[in-house]
Design an enzyme around this catalytic site. Structure first.
Site, PDB file in Angstrom:
ATOM      1  N   PRO A 288     -14.761   9.728  -2.417  1.00  0.00           N
ATOM      2  CG  PRO A 288     -12.962  11.400  -2.263  1.00  0.00           C
ATOM      3  CD  PRO A 288     -14.678  11.440  -2.929  1.00  0.00           C
TER       4      PRO A 288
ATOM      5  N   GLY B 143     -18.580  16.820   0.396  1.00  0.00           N
ATOM      6  CA  GLY B 143     -19.218  17.433  -1.099  1.00  0.00           C
ATOM      7  C   GLY B 143     -19.176  17.101  -2.775  1.00  0.00           C
TER       8      GLY B 143
ATOM      9  N   GLY C 226     -21.363  14.333  -3.437  1.00  0.00           N
ATOM     10  CA  GLY C 226     -22.420  13.717  -3.946  1.00  0.00           C
ATOM     11  C   GLY C 226     -22.469  12.320  -3.814  1.00  0.00           C
ATOM     12  CB  SER C 227     -20.805   9.776  -2.230  1.00  0.00           C
ATOM     13  OG  SER C 227     -20.703  10.062  -0.446  1.00  0.00           O
TER      14      SER C 227
ATOM     15  CB  ALA D  42     -26.888  12.175  -4.758  1.00  0.00           C
ATOM     16  CB  ALA D  43     -22.706   8.566  -6.501  1.00  0.00           C
TER      17      ALA D  43
ATOM     18  CG  ASP E  53     -25.621  16.535  -3.766  1.00  0.00           C
ATOM     19  OD1 ASP E  53     -25.295  17.689  -4.245  1.00  0.00           O
ATOM     20  OD2 ASP E  53     -25.324  16.334  -3.092  1.00  0.00           O
TER      21      ASP E  53
HETATM   22  O1  PMV Z   1     -24.185  18.508  -0.443  1.00  0.00           O
HETATM   23  P1  PMV Z   1     -22.605  19.416  -1.086  1.00  0.00           P
HETATM   24  O2  PMV Z   1     -22.031  19.598   0.567  1.00  0.00           O
HETATM   25  O3  PMV Z   1     -22.413  19.430  -2.501  1.00  0.00           O
HETATM   26  O4  PMV Z   1     -23.667  20.585  -0.734  1.00  0.00           O
HETATM   27  C1  PMV Z   1     -24.451  20.598  -1.842  1.00  0.00           C
HETATM   28  C2  PMV Z   1     -24.586  21.819  -1.986  1.00  0.00           C
HETATM   29  C3  PMV Z   1     -25.955  22.934  -0.639  1.00  0.00           C
HETATM   30  O5  PMV Z   1     -26.158  24.283  -1.656  1.00  0.00           O
HETATM   31  C4  PMV Z   1     -25.616  23.469   0.408  1.00  0.00           C
HETATM   32  C5  PMV Z   1     -27.042  22.473  -0.103  1.00  0.00           C
HETATM   33  C6  PMV Z   1     -28.009  21.864  -1.153  1.00  0.00           C
HETATM   34  O6  PMV Z   1     -29.042  20.916  -1.308  1.00  0.00           O
HETATM   35  O7  PMV Z   1     -28.099  22.277  -2.527  1.00  0.00           O
END
Ligand code: PMV
Length: 312
Positions: free
Chosen positions: A99, A103, A105-106, A108-109, A150
């Site tokens: 999704p 949050g 990690g889409s 980065a993946a 991520d």
């Molecule tokens: O990308 P997300 O929604 O998993 O957020 C990452 C986590 C944070 O600590 C809020 C930001 C970060 O860069 O680590």
């Protein structure tokens, strides 16, 4: 054809605090993934790279696409990292079941899958540190000040204890951990949430440093429990982290409702996961309780649930 995939991720503990140098723990979510397939295009002029990313409505020749978009960006950065040389004509098709903006990690993946597929297809596979660094550079364009957690966890595909500026520590969980992820369906902007925390930290640094210390301490305690297989004892740590994150202002009514529903259905603990203000939450549960927790999350308004198992 060369195929590479990268999993989704969930932050178990330490989100936001990790941006300020405290440790975080993140785990891969192997039930969802990003996929990149590279196919040779015999007959087309060398150097031709055709991009097909139907999930985000992106299609066309790389040379004609916006180089600021994350997909062209990671392709260009990967080619640059591989060094000079004419690339044989190819098509790269990118899809993902992770999704978006939730949050998990889409982004980065997708970057990791593309960097791997392209480098492997060209016979120049990159080391994990290089793949992770390429994905981090793209994260930085879109998230401002990402901590790097991520790209690290999706590259290694293992639980990771992560502290900004230090080598990530992938580790094994002794035993098996069951997490139920609940998606509020409310898109959450990591950059906005991180920006809001920064603003509040500027206004009240003492309080926010205390919050970050508390969250970092929970990550440290969790690492010991995970490495010794004391999974149930993590529950209260997740609950404590949720209390702190709520005080920091990054939870939301929809997240609070899902967290309460999971606890009432028998989860050992539950908290938001990732940037917050929407996006996803996680609940830790014993295997026999997983289905009850999942149903409770759906009844409480989750638009999607994912049961993920981490560890042996
Ligand atoms: O990308 P997300 O929604 O998993 O957020 C990452 C986590 C944070 O600590 C809020 C930001 C970060 O860069 O680590």
């Amino acid at each position: 054809m060369t195929l590479a995939t990268a999993p989704g991720k969930a932050i178990l503990l330490g989100e936001h605090a990790v941006v300020y140098g405290r440790p975080a723990i993140a785990v891969p979510v192997n039930e969802v993934c990003a996929r990149a397939e590279v196919i040779s295009l015999p007959g087309a002029a060398p150097g031709t790279i055709v991009v097909d990313a139907p999930d985000v409505g992106l299609a066309g020749e790389l040379s004609g696409l916006d180089p600021g978009h994350p997909i062209p960006r990671i392709l260009l950065d990967t080619l640059h990292a591989l060094g000079p040389g004419l690339t044989p004509a190819l098509t790269i098709r990118v899809t993902s079941s992770i999704p978006m903006a939730s949050g998990m990690g889409s982004g980065a993946a997708v970057s990791v899958a593309i960097a791997r597929a392209l480098s492997q297809h060209l016979g120049l596979p990159l080391a994990p540190e290089q793949v992770s660094a390429l994905a981090f550079a793209v994260e930085r364009i879109h998230h401002g000040t990402p901590s790097g957690v991520d790209n690290t966890v999706v590259t290694y595909g293992l639980p990771v204890y992560f502290r900004r500026g230090e080598a990530p520590v992938p580790f094994e969980i002794a035993g098996r951990m069951h997490l139920v992820i609940g998606d509020t369906g409310i898109a959450s902007s990591t950059a906005a949430a991180v920006g809001m925390v920064r603003e509040r930290w500027r206004l009240d640094p003492q309080a926010y440093e205390r919050y970050f210390d508390a969250l970092g301490d929970l990550s440290d305690r969790a690492l010991g429990l995970l490495e010794s297989g004391r999974i149930a004892e993590l529950g209260p740590l997740l609950d404590s982290a949720q209390d702190v994150l709520k005080q920091m202002g990054v939870s939301s009514p929809a997240l609070d409702v899902l967290v309460s529903a999971a606890r009432a259905a028998g989860a050992w603990g539950a908290k938001l996961s990732g940037a917050g203000m929407g996006g996803t939450m996680i609940a830790l549960a014993a295997e026999p309780e997983v289905e009850r927790v999942r149903q409770a999350l759906l009844a409480a308004g989750a638009v999607l649930t994912i049961h993920t198992q981490v560890g042996k």
